[in-house]
Scaffold this motif. Structure first.
Motif, PDB file in Angstrom:
ATOM      1  N   PRO A   1      -3.517   6.301   1.262  1.00 38.11           N
ATOM      2  CA  PRO A   1      -4.266   4.853   1.128  1.00 38.11           C
ATOM      3  C   PRO A   1      -5.176   4.976   2.213  1.00 38.11           C
ATOM      4  CG  PRO A   1      -2.209   4.835   2.213  1.00 38.11           C
ATOM      5  CD  PRO A   1      -2.271   6.289   1.694  1.00 38.11           C
TER       6      PRO A   1
ATOM      7  N   GLN B   1      -1.589   9.587  -3.483  1.00 37.76           N
ATOM      8  CA  GLN B   1      -3.020   9.571  -2.752  1.00 37.76           C
ATOM      9  C   GLN B   1      -2.866   8.837  -1.499  1.00 37.76           C
ATOM     10  OE1 GLN B   1      -5.730   7.779  -5.694  1.00 37.76           O
ATOM     11  NE2 GLN B   1      -5.374   9.163  -7.035  1.00 37.76           N
TER      12      GLN B   1
ATOM     13  N   ALA C   1       0.742   3.712  -3.096  1.00 32.61           N
ATOM     14  CA  ALA C   1       0.376   5.103  -2.673  1.00 32.61           C
ATOM     15  C   ALA C   1       1.344   6.201  -3.161  1.00 32.61           C
ATOM     16  CB  ALA C   1      -0.194   5.425  -1.187  1.00 32.61           C
TER      17      ALA C   1
ATOM     18  N   CYS D   1       0.655  -1.010   0.146  1.00 30.09           N
ATOM     19  CA  CYS D   1      -0.079  -0.042   0.065  1.00 30.09           C
ATOM     20  C   CYS D   1       0.790   1.224   0.101  1.00 30.09           C
ATOM     21  CB  CYS D   1      -0.900   0.123   1.321  1.00 30.09           C
ATOM     22  SG  CYS D   1      -2.430  -1.106   1.267  1.00 30.09           S
TER      23      CYS D   1
END
Length: 546
Positions: free
Chosen positions: A302, A300, A295, A291
């Motif tokens: 997570p 962005q 990300a 993740c």
């Protein structure tokens, strides 16, 4: 009892007769009785079983206890003897120590070759390799256990494992009966062994198992079985790792990025309160690595960056230095997203820029303090996290990559430490590059940024060179196949920076590594619909390096 029919000749021929192997060899009509042929019983010989209905398949076929009792004990004894004659390396000797000398690395390579020889002999006995016996009778549980055991030996580093890889050991140990999880683990194991021995039968079967796992996973999710079923979440993690292999990526089943996004959606649907058991906490911890990498590239936040999800990690009884690192690092991608939105917002104010700079600065100080304390703790027990060594101390790397732009590399005290250092440097690079951009943005207006926010270009360059110097370690045998996974984010981060800042010797080195190091059929995964920031194959900047 289960039997694997793996004769290359039979697999490639169209099936004309469904009779058992003995009757076909004797050229007599088989009565095709189940569970075993009556003609074989009449002649007092064990029925060798029936081939599959699908050419090229590697399927288990049910046989009875009668067949097992009447199996050829003499053949079984000889096959076991052949396997046992191959020297088995002492895994305890591969404990993740530095191995800084050439003789130690040579010993590791020799033990690796011996281990691979043992694995190949076992695969032949199991019927997975084309030159193995085609009528060998073995328990299905032993077949799968042997395959998974060999996969873990080849895939996992020989040092104290981290959650990202402990999950595979946990899945194998728990013996789940969830079809999609077994099929997914079959696929990952067969891919690993298939590329190691360049066996197309294994690779093709792995692709088939992957598709079956994906279809069954979709059914489980549509029924809502994922809500409290940890095995469903485990399947997503396993399939995401399958996407690192070219054969799966080219098939276009899903993609690494989709699996990461899908896993986060399942977490969100379950909610943080459902993660209480040791297994669920392990799954959550395992997902943080992918993740964070995903990300940082997508810029962005997570799902697990929110306070309530970050708090879940501190429920685990196995907290360590990585727990604190990810608590801080997972907040960085959301700040990168705020920066990108601010660049496009013509109504931004000096206060907006200053607020974001202060938030980035707080995370930066937290990460620096964490890294400093981590290094101090290691030094108190007389063990440095890493040492800078001549590149010749990494014989496996130098044997495949001949570019000597970097004459030194980091020798980490263990694989987990190297993995975490690389994640730290990649995260700090993204954070500091963002601060540099904000300071420039502030200079375009009336706001004058504090000197503490100033980021020299040399600092970003050092982070990227540190990432490059970590890669040779991940290529050596003690890092196993998992070392390839550990190189993806460092390679991508350094490649984009070097190419965009015209550091061409370093950029060419990245290209040479990408062409030479990924020799197991693996390559960096891609993130679609974002050509500027994609991972690996689809990046316009990265393709120039090839």
């Amino acid at each position: 009892m289960l039997v694997m029919s793996t004769s290359t000749r039979i697999l490639q021929m169209p099936i004309r007769s469904k009779g058992c192997l003995n009757c076909r060899q004797r050229k007599v009509r088989c009565d095709e009785a189940r569970p075993s042929c009556l003609k074989c019983q009449t002649h007092g010989v064990p029925c060798s079983g029936y081939r599959t209905d699908r050419a090229g398949g590697l399927e288990f076929m049910d046989q009875t206890n009668t067949v097992v009792k009447r199996a050829k004990q003499k053949q079984l004894s000889k096959q076991h003897s052949a396997c046992n004659r191959v020297p088995s390396p002492s895994l305890s000797s591969c404990d993740g120590s530095q191995g800084s000398t050439t003789s130690t690395s040579t010993d590791l390579s020799l033990r690796r070759e011996q281990q691979q020889s043992l694995i190949y002999q076992r695969l032949k006995l199991m019927g997975f390799c084309s030159d193995g016996p085609s009528n060998f009778v073995w328990s299905p549980a032993v077949n799968r256990s042997q395959l998974y055991g060999n996969f873990l030996d080849v895939y996992l580093p020989k040092s104290k494992p981290i959650d990202h890889f402990v999950l595979f050991q946990d899945i194998v140990a728990k013996h789940s009966d969830l079809p999609e999880l077994l099929q997914g683990l079959d696929s990952l194991s067969l891919l690993t062994m298939g590329f190691m021995y360049q066996n197309r039968v294994l690779i093709q079967q792995a692709i088939q198992r992957y598709g079956e796992s994906l279809r069954n996973l979709s059914k489980s999710i549509s029924r809502g079985d994922y809500m409290y079923n940890d095995d469903v979440l485990a399947t997503v993690s396993v399939l995401a790792n399958c996407e690192f292999f070219d054969e799966i990526a080219k098939a276009g089943h899903g993609g690494w990025s989709k699996h990461v996004d899908g896993g986060q959606q399942l977490f969100l649907a379950r909610g943080p309160d459902s993660f209480q058991s040791a297994r669920s906490l392990l799954l959550l911890s395992n997902s943080k690595h992918g993740c964070l990498a995903h990300a940082l590239i997508c810029r962005q936040a997570p799902t697990m960056a929110s306070p309530e999800w970050r708090a879940v990690a501190f429920r685990s009884p196995n907290q360590d230095s990585a727990t604190i690192f990810y608590d801080l690092a997972l907040q960085v991608p959301g700040l990168l997203g705020r920066h990108d939105s601010m660049q496009m917002d013509l109504t931004r104010t000096a206060g907006d820029i200053e607020s974001l700079l202060n938030d980035l600065f707080q995370i930066e100080m937290g990460l620096r303090d964490w890294f400093s304390e981590w290094r101090t703790q290691a030094m108190t027990v007389g063990k440095a996290l890493f040492e800078l060594k001549p590149i010749d101390d990494f014989p496996t790397f130098t044997s495949v990559c001949f570019d000597r732009t970097f004459s030194t590399a980091f020798m980490f005290s263990s694989f987990p430490i190297g993995f975490l250092c690389a994640m730290y440097w990649a995260t700090m690079f993204a954070l500091r590059e963002c601060m540099q951009s904000l300071v420039k943005l502030a200079g375009e207006g009336t706001f004058s940024a504090d000197h503490d926010f100033f980021v020299p270009e040399s600092e970003l360059y050092i982070y990227c060179t540190d990432l490059c110097r970590s890669i040779p370690f991940f290529t050596e045998p003690l890092s196993a196949a998992a070392g390839s996974v550990a190189t993806f984010l460092p390679l991508r981060t350094a490649a984009v920076y070097f190419a965009s800042h015209t550091h061409w010797p370093e950029a060419k080195w990245i290209g040479a590594v990408r062409r030479s190091v990924f020799i197991r059929g693996m390559s960096p995964p891609s993130i679609p619909n974002n050509p500027v920031t994609v991972f690996g194959r689809e990046s316009h900047r990265l393709t120039e390096l090839d």
